[in-house]
Design an enzyme around this catalytic site. Structure first.
Site, PDB file in Angstrom:
ATOM      1  N   LYS A  88       0.838  -1.213   0.000  1.00 40.03           N
ATOM      2  CA  LYS A  88       0.000   0.000   0.000  1.00 40.03           C
ATOM      3  C   LYS A  88       0.875   1.267   0.000  1.00 40.03           C
ATOM      4  O   LYS A  88       0.562   2.240  -0.689  1.00 40.03           O
ATOM      5  CB  LYS A  88      -0.921  -0.025   1.229  1.00 40.03           C
ATOM      6  CG  LYS A  88      -1.748   1.215   1.446  1.00 40.03           C
ATOM      7  CD  LYS A  88      -2.783   1.435   0.356  1.00 40.03           C
ATOM      8  CE  LYS A  88      -3.482   2.774   0.571  1.00 40.03           C
ATOM      9  NZ  LYS A  88      -4.329   3.135  -0.572  1.00 40.03           N
ATOM     10  N   LYS A 139       0.235  11.353   6.000  1.00 38.56           N
ATOM     11  CA  LYS A 139       0.582  10.242   6.891  1.00 38.56           C
ATOM     12  C   LYS A 139       1.235   9.107   6.085  1.00 38.56           C
ATOM     13  O   LYS A 139       2.238   8.528   6.490  1.00 38.56           O
ATOM     14  CB  LYS A 139      -0.701   9.768   7.585  1.00 38.56           C
ATOM     15  CG  LYS A 139      -0.580   8.572   8.472  1.00 38.56           C
ATOM     16  CD  LYS A 139      -1.367   7.338   8.106  1.00 38.56           C
ATOM     17  CE  LYS A 139      -2.581   7.404   7.289  1.00 38.56           C
ATOM     18  NZ  LYS A 139      -3.104   6.143   6.785  1.00 38.56           N
TER      19      LYS A 139
HETATM   20  P1  NAP Z   1     -11.423   9.168   8.134  1.00 32.49           P
HETATM   21  O1  NAP Z   1     -12.675   9.495   7.392  1.00 32.49           O
HETATM   22  O2  NAP Z   1     -10.582  10.245   8.661  1.00 32.49           O
HETATM   23  O3  NAP Z   1     -11.822   8.166   9.323  1.00 32.49           O
HETATM   24  C1  NAP Z   1     -10.882   7.785  10.266  1.00 32.49           C
HETATM   25  C2  NAP Z   1     -11.513   6.839  11.240  1.00 32.49           C
HETATM   26  O4  NAP Z   1     -10.514   6.459  12.222  1.00 32.49           O
HETATM   27  C3  NAP Z   1     -12.677   7.464  12.016  1.00 32.49           C
HETATM   28  O5  NAP Z   1     -13.626   6.470  12.286  1.00 32.49           O
HETATM   29  C4  NAP Z   1     -11.967   7.928  13.308  1.00 32.49           C
HETATM   30  O6  NAP Z   1     -12.847   8.051  14.381  1.00 32.49           O
HETATM   31  C5  NAP Z   1     -11.033   6.760  13.522  1.00 32.49           C
HETATM   32  N1  NAP Z   1      -9.948   7.079  14.439  1.00 32.49           N
HETATM   33  C6  NAP Z   1      -8.972   7.985  14.265  1.00 32.49           C
HETATM   34  N2  NAP Z   1      -8.126   7.977  15.323  1.00 32.49           N
HETATM   35  C7  NAP Z   1      -8.599   7.040  16.184  1.00 32.49           C
HETATM   36  C8  NAP Z   1      -8.167   6.554  17.448  1.00 32.49           C
HETATM   37  N3  NAP Z   1      -7.067   7.027  18.037  1.00 32.49           N
HETATM   38  N4  NAP Z   1      -8.878   5.565  18.016  1.00 32.49           N
HETATM   39  C9  NAP Z   1      -9.973   5.060  17.421  1.00 32.49           C
HETATM   40  N5  NAP Z   1     -10.446   5.474  16.217  1.00 32.49           N
HETATM   41  C10 NAP Z   1      -9.757   6.461  15.603  1.00 32.49           C
HETATM   42  O7  NAP Z   1     -10.453   8.252   7.243  1.00 32.49           O
HETATM   43  P2  NAP Z   1     -10.787   7.293   6.016  1.00 32.49           P
HETATM   44  O8  NAP Z   1     -10.667   8.090   4.757  1.00 32.49           O
HETATM   45  O9  NAP Z   1     -11.982   6.492   6.287  1.00 32.49           O
HETATM   46  O10 NAP Z   1      -9.469   6.362   6.074  1.00 32.49           O
HETATM   47  C11 NAP Z   1      -9.343   5.286   6.994  1.00 32.49           C
HETATM   48  C12 NAP Z   1      -8.067   4.528   6.646  1.00 32.49           C
HETATM   49  O11 NAP Z   1      -8.169   4.044   5.285  1.00 32.49           O
HETATM   50  C13 NAP Z   1      -6.801   5.377   6.722  1.00 32.49           C
HETATM   51  O12 NAP Z   1      -5.713   4.618   7.193  1.00 32.49           O
HETATM   52  C14 NAP Z   1      -6.578   5.773   5.273  1.00 32.49           C
HETATM   53  O13 NAP Z   1      -5.212   6.059   5.015  1.00 32.49           O
HETATM   54  C15 NAP Z   1      -7.071   4.544   4.547  1.00 32.49           C
HETATM   55  N6  NAP Z   1      -7.514   4.782   3.161  1.00 32.49           N
HETATM   56  C16 NAP Z   1      -8.332   5.840   2.877  1.00 32.49           C
HETATM   57  C17 NAP Z   1      -8.730   6.035   1.542  1.00 32.49           C
HETATM   58  C18 NAP Z   1      -9.595   7.195   1.133  1.00 32.49           C
HETATM   59  O14 NAP Z   1      -9.646   7.468  -0.064  1.00 32.49           O
HETATM   60  N7  NAP Z   1     -10.279   7.883   2.036  1.00 32.49           N
HETATM   61  C19 NAP Z   1      -8.328   5.154   0.557  1.00 32.49           C
HETATM   62  C20 NAP Z   1      -7.520   4.067   0.888  1.00 32.49           C
HETATM   63  C21 NAP Z   1      -7.120   3.905   2.204  1.00 32.49           C
HETATM   64  P3  NAP Z   1     -13.547   9.477  14.722  1.00 32.49           P
HETATM   65  O15 NAP Z   1     -14.816   9.498  13.913  1.00 32.49           O
HETATM   66  O16 NAP Z   1     -13.759   9.419  16.170  1.00 32.49           O
HETATM   67  O17 NAP Z   1     -12.581  10.554  14.317  1.00 32.49           O
END
Ligand code: NAP
Length: 292
Positions: free
Chosen positions: A166, A234
């Site tokens: 990744k 990140k």
């Molecule tokens: P996001 O919308 O920012 O959501 C992050 C999630 O993680 C939320 O549920 C947040 O909870 C939770 N979180 C953050 N810190 C935490 C902690 N210390 N303890 C428990 N929960 C915590 O991010 P996302 O876009 O869904 O991405 C999630 C993952 O997938 C990341 O690693 C990202 O790099 C990866 N990813 C994202 C994409 C994309 O296009 N968005 C694509 C591929 C991979 P809260 O609601 O409480 O903040």
């Protein structure tokens, strides 16, 4: 299958919803209360969500978040039983993944790292691509869940190799988008029409899925987050850390990191990473325009 889904962010909420739609029994948990998934039980903690399930699936921000939902206070560890599987679709450190997996394996629990590519749209329509690390038998048991959330799985090797892959993928996305953003900025300054340039880009060997995905947003100047800039930054840090550990130099990515650092300082962390274009525009004194 009985599944605990931990983390209902941009990606996790849709992934959990697709598991429910496919008929799985899902318990969901999110750190900040208030998020829900129709048809899923809302759990009070990761430990509560994980009680009695076959699979614990995570999609949270970063390495610390994974550590906290698994091994922190009220973490899923309290409910681990032999034969369970932990699957992680967050993008985190490959070496930390190996450590988390060792701790789970000591409890008789299998661990699969399964980060995704495809972003918000693919998460919503169940067409994610998974890069998976783990053993064949465990991955086979997860097939119905992979099928509910994605369209393809690439098995990259043992636990940790999904995360390593990744980082290699996002390194390319960051560099390709930056190349595209620099090109359209220079084009605007030189008076080349973006509406004419885009079809040429996609007809030639320069074409890319990154441009195909991002160009419509850019034309509308819609920088709302599909993949927030803070998460791409990140991943850039994770890739540079892994490169340092492996004694590999990545000068291109280091240059892109500087642009992202400035963007973060200017308050763009929660915008899509496509917003880095606006810095280039500011430095050039030009705005990239196209018909909406
Ligand atoms: P996001 O919308 O920012 O959501 C992050 C999630 O993680 C939320 O549920 C947040 O909870 C939770 N979180 C953050 N810190 C935490 C902690 N210390 N303890 C428990 N929960 C915590 O991010 P996302 O876009 O869904 O991405 C999630 C993952 O997938 C990341 O690693 C990202 O790099 C990866 N990813 C994202 C994409 C994309 O296009 N968005 C694509 C591929 C991979 P809260 O609601 O409480 O903040």
């Amino acid at each position: 299958m009985r599944v605990a889904f931990l983390g209902l962010g941009i990606m996790g909420q849709s992934m959990a919803a697709n598991l429910v739609k496919a008929g799985h029994e899902v318990a969901v948990w999110n750190r900040t209360p208030g998020k829900e998934v129709e048809g899923a039980r809302i759990a009070a903690s990761p430990a509560d969500a994980a009680k009695g399930v076959e699979v614990i699936w995570m999609c949270v921000s970063d390495t610390k978040a994974v550590e906290s939902v698994l091994y922190g206070e009220n973490g899923a560890e309290a409910s681990l039983e032999p034969g369970m599987i932990i699957a992680d679709s967050s993008t985190i450190s490959p070496s930390a993944t190996v450590r988390f997996a060792q701790r789970a394996k000591a409890r008789g629990v299998e661990y699969v790292d399964a980060p995704v590519t495809g972003s918000k749209i693919a998460a919503a329509n169940g067409s994610l691509i998974f890069m998976v690390g783990g053993d064949d038998a465990t991955i086979a048991r997860l097939q119905p869940l992979f099928q509910a959330m994605g369209k393809q799985i690439f098995h990259m090797g043992e636990t940790g190799k999904g995360q390593a892959t990744k980082l290699v993928m996002n390194l390319q996305i960051a560099l390709i988008y930056e190349g595209f953003a620099e090109a359209v900025t220079l084009a605007a300054k030189l008076g080349v029409d973006l509406e004419k340039l885009l079809p040429l880009v996609q007809a030639s060997m320069v074409r890319s899925g990154v441009v195909e995905y991002k160009a419509p947003f850019l034309l509308k100047r819609d920088f709302s987050p599909n993949f927030p800039l803070r998460l791409m930054l990140k991943d850039i840090h994770l890739a540079l850390d892994a490169a340092r550990e492996a004694r590999v130099r990545l000068p291109g990515l280091e240059a892109v990191e500087e642009v992202y650092d400035v963007a973060a300082e200017e308050g763009q962390s929660d915008l899509d990473y496509a917003a880095t274009l606006t810095l280039l525009e500011k430095w050039a004194g030009v705005e990239v325009k196209g018909a909406a």
